[in-house]
Design an enzyme around this catalytic site. Sequence first.
Site, PDB file in Angstrom:
ATOM      1  N   CYS A  35       0.653  -1.286   0.119  1.00  0.00           N
ATOM      2  CA  CYS A  35       0.105   0.017   0.146  1.00  0.00           C
ATOM      3  C   CYS A  35       1.062   1.255  -0.082  1.00  0.00           C
ATOM      4  O   CYS A  35       0.423   2.382  -0.299  1.00  0.00           O
ATOM      5  CB  CYS A  35      -0.794  -0.026   1.321  1.00  0.00           C
ATOM      6  N   CYS A 104      -2.565  -3.147   8.625  1.00  0.00           N
ATOM      7  CA  CYS A 104      -2.307  -1.672   9.188  1.00  0.00           C
ATOM      8  C   CYS A 104      -1.867  -1.810  10.644  1.00  0.00           C
ATOM      9  O   CYS A 104      -1.017  -0.916  11.127  1.00  0.00           O
ATOM     10  CB  CYS A 104      -3.443  -0.915   8.998  1.00  0.00           C
TER      11      CYS A 104
END
Length: 127
Positions: A35, A104
Amino acid sequence: MAFYSDKVLEHFKNPRNVGEITNADGIGEIGNPVCGDMMTFYVKIKDNKLEDVKFKTFGCGAAIAVSSMVSEMAKGKSVEDALKITNESVAAELGGLPPNKMHCSNLGADALHRAIEDYQNKHKEAK
Ligand code: FES
């Protein structure tokens, strides 16, 4: 936005401990190549306790909420206890994260651990 828990949204909107510690005892940086998000953690350690924890995150909302939560969880803890913070415990404290956002929370725990390891390595050399 039922996708995220209230706690995630709250930490995203009002992240705690954002910034940099200029004379940090340890710095941990980590990025996710998929990402492209990046996170840096700074720790100030005194008498084996995390006296101060700050972070800078260039990332998605979940990554910001995770960093904020990790910094709150780590502050005031002993080095050993701070190292026990895992991506799962951070996600649980946040009331869960959607499955595609679990990476994350990995970033948060890993960046904190790296900052502590940086401190430990410097400490070793000083001895
Ligand atoms: Fe990569 Fe959140 S999408 S850290």
